[in-house]
Design an enzyme around this catalytic site. Sequence first.
Site, PDB file in Angstrom:
ATOM      1  CB  SER A 235      13.115 -46.054  38.877  1.00  0.00           C
ATOM      2  OG  SER A 235      12.790 -46.507  40.161  1.00  0.00           O
TER       3      SER A 235
ATOM      4  CD  GLU B 212      11.154 -47.487  35.018  1.00  0.00           C
ATOM      5  OE1 GLU B 212      11.919 -48.215  35.654  1.00  0.00           O
ATOM      6  OE2 GLU B 212      10.095 -47.047  35.465  1.00  0.00           O
TER       7      GLU B 212
ATOM      8  NE  ARG C 186       9.857 -51.412  35.762  1.00  0.00           N
ATOM      9  CZ  ARG C 186       9.531 -52.454  36.537  1.00  0.00           C
ATOM     10  NH1 ARG C 186       8.950 -53.531  36.021  1.00  0.00           N
ATOM     11  NH2 ARG C 186       9.731 -52.416  37.830  1.00  0.00           N
TER      12      ARG C 186
HETATM   13  C1  LIG Z   1       6.621 -41.515  41.936  1.00  0.00           C
HETATM   14  C2  LIG Z   1       6.611 -42.553  40.838  1.00  0.00           C
HETATM   15  C3  LIG Z   1       6.751 -43.900  41.146  1.00  0.00           C
HETATM   16  C4  LIG Z   1       6.716 -44.877  40.140  1.00  0.00           C
HETATM   17  N1  LIG Z   1       6.865 -46.183  40.486  1.00  0.00           N
HETATM   18  C5  LIG Z   1       6.838 -47.138  39.526  1.00  0.00           C
HETATM   19  C6  LIG Z   1       6.982 -48.519  39.888  1.00  0.00           C
HETATM   20  O1  LIG Z   1       7.111 -48.880  41.044  1.00  0.00           O
HETATM   21  N2  LIG Z   1       6.977 -49.423  38.886  1.00  0.00           N
HETATM   22  C7  LIG Z   1       6.806 -49.075  37.578  1.00  0.00           C
HETATM   23  O2  LIG Z   1       6.805 -49.966  36.726  1.00  0.00           O
HETATM   24  N3  LIG Z   1       6.660 -47.784  37.210  1.00  0.00           N
HETATM   25  C8  LIG Z   1       6.666 -46.810  38.140  1.00  0.00           C
HETATM   26  N4  LIG Z   1       6.541 -45.492  37.786  1.00  0.00           N
HETATM   27  C9  LIG Z   1       6.405 -45.138  36.373  1.00  0.00           C
HETATM   28  C10 LIG Z   1       4.949 -44.898  35.900  1.00  0.00           C
HETATM   29  O3  LIG Z   1       4.109 -44.632  36.991  1.00  0.00           O
HETATM   30  C11 LIG Z   1       4.373 -46.087  35.128  1.00  0.00           C
HETATM   31  O4  LIG Z   1       5.192 -46.382  34.035  1.00  0.00           O
HETATM   32  C12 LIG Z   1       2.942 -45.811  34.612  1.00  0.00           C
HETATM   33  O5  LIG Z   1       2.364 -47.008  34.206  1.00  0.00           O
HETATM   34  C13 LIG Z   1       2.865 -44.838  33.452  1.00  0.00           C
HETATM   35  O6  LIG Z   1       1.506 -44.684  33.106  1.00  0.00           O
HETATM   36  P1  LIG Z   1       0.936 -43.315  32.623  1.00  0.00           P
HETATM   37  O7  LIG Z   1      -0.516 -43.496  32.382  1.00  0.00           O
HETATM   38  O8  LIG Z   1       1.303 -42.224  33.556  1.00  0.00           O
HETATM   39  O9  LIG Z   1       1.686 -43.144  31.236  1.00  0.00           O
HETATM   40  P2  LIG Z   1       2.373 -41.829  30.622  1.00  0.00           P
HETATM   41  O10 LIG Z   1       3.503 -41.426  31.488  1.00  0.00           O
HETATM   42  O11 LIG Z   1       1.362 -40.821  30.294  1.00  0.00           O
HETATM   43  O12 LIG Z   1       2.967 -42.448  29.271  1.00  0.00           O
HETATM   44  C14 LIG Z   1       4.022 -43.375  29.291  1.00  0.00           C
HETATM   45  C15 LIG Z   1       4.097 -44.066  27.919  1.00  0.00           C
HETATM   46  O13 LIG Z   1       2.915 -44.853  27.751  1.00  0.00           O
HETATM   47  C16 LIG Z   1       2.206 -44.438  26.587  1.00  0.00           C
HETATM   48  N5  LIG Z   1       0.783 -44.533  26.889  1.00  0.00           N
HETATM   49  C17 LIG Z   1       0.130 -44.114  28.006  1.00  0.00           C
HETATM   50  N6  LIG Z   1      -1.182 -44.383  27.899  1.00  0.00           N
HETATM   51  C18 LIG Z   1      -1.353 -45.010  26.717  1.00  0.00           C
HETATM   52  C19 LIG Z   1      -2.484 -45.539  26.018  1.00  0.00           C
HETATM   53  N7  LIG Z   1      -3.724 -45.487  26.517  1.00  0.00           N
HETATM   54  N8  LIG Z   1      -2.281 -46.103  24.790  1.00  0.00           N
HETATM   55  C20 LIG Z   1      -1.043 -46.159  24.252  1.00  0.00           C
HETATM   56  N9  LIG Z   1       0.050 -45.684  24.840  1.00  0.00           N
HETATM   57  C21 LIG Z   1      -0.109 -45.111  26.058  1.00  0.00           C
HETATM   58  C22 LIG Z   1       2.652 -43.010  26.322  1.00  0.00           C
HETATM   59  O14 LIG Z   1       2.500 -42.676  24.947  1.00  0.00           O
HETATM   60  C23 LIG Z   1       4.108 -43.087  26.756  1.00  0.00           C
HETATM   61  O15 LIG Z   1       4.877 -43.623  25.703  1.00  0.00           O
HETATM   62  C24 LIG Z   1       6.557 -44.488  38.779  1.00  0.00           C
HETATM   63  C25 LIG Z   1       6.423 -43.128  38.463  1.00  0.00           C
HETATM   64  C26 LIG Z   1       6.440 -42.167  39.490  1.00  0.00           C
HETATM   65  C27 LIG Z   1       6.289 -40.732  39.134  1.00  0.00           C
END
Ligand SMILES: Cc1cc2nc3c(=O)[nH]c(=O)nc-3n(C[C@H](O)[C@H](O)[C@H](O)COP(=O)(O)OP(=O)(O)OC[C@H]3O[C@@H](n4cnc5c(N)ncnc54)[C@H](O)[C@@H]3O)c2cc1C
Length: 348
Positions: free
Chosen positions: A241, A342, A164
């Site tokens: 999570s 997380e 992570r």
């Molecule tokens: C229902 C649910 C289930 C999930 N299951 C999992 C799982 O099984 N495993 C897991 O690892 N995670 C899981 N997650 C967490 C999440 O989906 C992941 O961490 C996902 O990769 C976040 O991506 P995002 O584009 O939504 O980022 P955001 O939530 O928009 O941002 C998260 C972080 O990443 C940064 N960020 C995003 N895009 C960029 C970019 N282009 N450049 C620089 N920084 C950036 C943001 O600034 C922030 O700090 C889950 C979430 C939910 C809601």
Amino acid sequence: MLITENVPLAPLTTLKVGGPARYFIEAQTIAEVSQAVEFSRSRSLPLFVLGGGSNLLISDQGWPGLVLKIGITGINHRHGHEEVVFEAGAGEDWDKFVGLAVAHSCAGIECLSGIPGSCGGSPVQNIGAYGQEVATSIESVLALDLKDGRVHELCNQACGFSYRTSIFNSSERGRYIILQVDYALKHGGEAYIAYADLKKYFAGWSEKPTLAGTRDAVRKIRAGKGMLITAGDDDCRSAGSFFKNPILSAAQYERLMARAAAKNLKIPSYPALDAQRKVSAAWLVEHSGFSRGYGNGPVGISRKHALAIVNRGNATAADVLALKETIQQRVEEIWGIVLEPEPVFVGF
Ligand SMILES: Cc1cc2nc3c(=O)[nH]c(=O)nc-3n(C[C@H](O)[C@H](O)[C@H](O)COP(=O)(O)OP(=O)(O)OC[C@H]3O[C@@H](n4cnc5c(N)ncnc54)[C@H](O)[C@@H]3O)c2cc1C
């Protein structure tokens, strides 16, 4: 490039809480990302980069500066010897990309099906599920370096991936804006069936699970846990999570075992977790008095997953924070372990 003001952020997140962004830009190209950065610099505005909003807790005050949503789309692929390299724009939807890779018979990320968010978000916390981590499939990351204003290609090693974690959410947090991620996937590779849930799902099947069958299984298992964004399912109004599985030192592990033994309890053992001396955060939460479905107010614990804090309708960030702290305190009192959240906390 459209610059908007006082834009509500809650609808742009999966948890659906938090206040507005003072300024908001969605950048569709690398040039627009640079212009947006210039805009924030020229006005000395703090910058927050938004992907799919699935790993965030945004404060009730919102963000005082510029929120830059990365909307760069497009997926190209090129064939190597045994692998196919996919170049995905950072704004592409992660699960859509997994579906495409599986349709091309490419293995390596099938167990990561159904994770919400963007491709650009995938390296940030090195997403993982069911025994796979995206780090093993990332060839390189194209990113704008806010230190020197240039676009750099970071090879896999330079991203510093571990559980992570990457440089993007640790040592170099806030330094890079991810523009594109290149994934090297194994063409014709087999599906990775290592976790108990998947083994159980396929038990009794006479044929080997295909990539498509595995993707389908993962999505079904996730839906049963409220871990797939599904319209009408309140249990998925979360940030996934809320706590990481703690990784313990040998001494901490011994102490935890002793505390469990004193209560006539046995910490469940999973080979994949044991190998890294990781313990199940879900087990610790459930054995600290927080069962699934906990809480009657605007915020609670998912009925399907002990680790997901859910917004039951009108929760504020303060409500989420209060429950997070209550859980952390109880787990620490009972088990001597500090659970680490997380999601990323924005604007606190
Ligand atoms: C229902 C649910 C289930 C999930 N299951 C999992 C799982 O099984 N495993 C897991 O690892 N995670 C899981 N997650 C967490 C999440 O989906 C992941 O961490 C996902 O990769 C976040 O991506 P995002 O584009 O939504 O980022 P955001 O939530 O928009 O941002 C998260 C972080 O990443 C940064 N960020 C995003 N895009 C960029 C970019 N282009 N450049 C620089 N920084 C950036 C943001 O600034 C922030 O700090 C889950 C979430 C939910 C809601």
